[in-house]
Scaffold this active site. Structure first.
Site, PDB file in Angstrom:
ATOM      1  N   GLY A  18      41.244  32.763  33.354  1.00 58.27           N
ATOM      2  CA  GLY A  18      41.820  34.102  33.285  1.00 58.27           C
ATOM      3  C   GLY A  18      43.045  34.243  34.162  1.00 58.27           C
ATOM      4  CB  ALA A  19      45.073  31.736  35.656  1.00 57.22           C
ATOM      5  CB  SER A  20      47.645  34.952  31.399  1.00 57.14           C
ATOM      6  OG  SER A  20      46.999  36.198  31.215  1.00 57.14           O
ATOM      7  CG  ASN A 120      40.210  35.867  37.687  1.00 56.22           C
ATOM      8  OD1 ASN A 120      39.916  36.771  38.477  1.00 56.22           O
ATOM      9  ND2 ASN A 120      41.176  35.997  36.781  1.00 56.22           N
ATOM     10  CE1 TYR A 186      34.182  44.095  35.386  1.00 54.76           C
ATOM     11  CE2 TYR A 186      33.488  45.718  37.014  1.00 54.76           C
ATOM     12  CZ  TYR A 186      34.291  44.658  36.652  1.00 54.76           C
ATOM     13  OH  TYR A 186      35.191  44.147  37.550  1.00 54.76           O
ATOM     14  CB  ILE A 219      42.832  44.448  43.200  1.00 56.02           C
ATOM     15  CG1 ILE A 219      41.559  44.081  44.001  1.00 56.02           C
ATOM     16  CG2 ILE A 219      44.009  43.580  43.615  1.00 56.02           C
ATOM     17  CD1 ILE A 219      41.673  44.252  45.494  1.00 56.02           C
TER      18      ILE A 219
END
Length: 281
Positions: A18-20, A120, A186, A219
């Protein structure tokens, strides 16, 4: 005694899911700056044709960001390389075990065997009270958020066991401890990640493999920035520090947990919240 402690991940290979964008991108860049060779993976890759309708099946945010400048999977790898590091970008769906195995093999060929895994990838768009909750969305959230992390760990675990060294860091959420209002899937999936972390920490402890979780609060990622200004102010009012966290503030904790300096920490669930989980008046 004037020596500065610095995190050095030279010689290690990290896989970040999930690093885009958001936390994943910040984590990948931080690990790259620390010297790790980084595999930047995501469901979305900007160099591939993206079916926005298909992407939306993985969540509203995936559908919303698909095909936009916010998708920076390859760009993140290129940024690490431009700074003198080593990185590669891969399309990877954490719900597909065959695809994960293939990508892990390609990472091994191009960067080396993965010994740092950062889970992630996640989805968090399923809002609604229990009576309105859709079973398919519940199962989707568990499949991506919880089983997705399990799938990735399964793929890299044998190599870490063989090497007698490994770092598994999973990005959970403070919602896993506090609960998530009108987001039962979630909250449950993020709580499940903490249970998975602690269970696998017991297995890895005698083999040089540590397993920890990071629990971010609110965040300032691209997704959070989509919120209306009044909602963001409500978020800030809830936080003891009265501000949103920066992605880099989570990434620095992940980098520490990936390093040799954290060798005696395992099974931990570390909040990075600015005090949102504290009682404030």
């Amino acid at each position: 005694m004037n020596e500065k402690l610095a995190i050095d991940l030279t010689g290690h290979v990290a896989l970040v899911t999930g690093a885009s964008r958001g936390l994943g991108r910040s984590i990948a860049l931080t690990l790259g700056r620390a010297g790790a060779r980084v595999a930047v993976t995501d469901l979305l890759v900007e160099t591939e044709k993206i079916d926005t309708h298909e992407a939306a099946k993985y969540g509203l945010l995936a559908g919303y960001f698909a095909g936009t400048h916010v998708v920076r999977t390859k760009a993140t790898a290129d940024e690490i390389t431009a700074a003198g590091g080593q990185a590669c970008a891969f399309k990877m769906d954490v719900t597909r075990r065959d695809e994960i195995e293939q990508v892990v093999g390609e990472i091994s060929d191009s960067l080396g065997e993965v010994d740092i895994l950062v889970n992630n990838a996640a989805v968090m768009d399923n809002f609604g009270f229990l009576e309105a909750q859709d079973l398919e969305l519940w199962e989707r959230d568990i499949r991506i958020n919880l089983t997705g992390a399990f799938n990735c760990i399964k793929a890299v675990w044998p190599g870490m066991m063989k090497k007698k060294w490994g770092r598994i860091i999973t990005v959970s959420s403070i919602a896993g401890q506090m609960g998530a209002y009108a987001q039962p899937s979630y909250g449950a999936s993020k709580a499940g990640l903490v249970g998975l972390t602690r269970s696998l920490a017991l297995e890895g402890a005698r083999h040089g493999v540590t397993v920890n979780a990071v629990l971010p609060g609110l965040i300032g990622t691209e997704a959070v920035k989509l919120q209306k200004p009044d909602m963001k102010e409500r978020f800030k009012d809830r936080i003891a520090m009265k501000r949103l966290g920066e992605p880099e503030e989570v990434a620095s904790v992940v980098a520490f947990l990936a390093s040799g300096m954290s060798g005696y920490i395992t099974g931990a669930a570390i909040p990075v919240t600015g005090g949102v989980d504290l009682l404030t008046f």
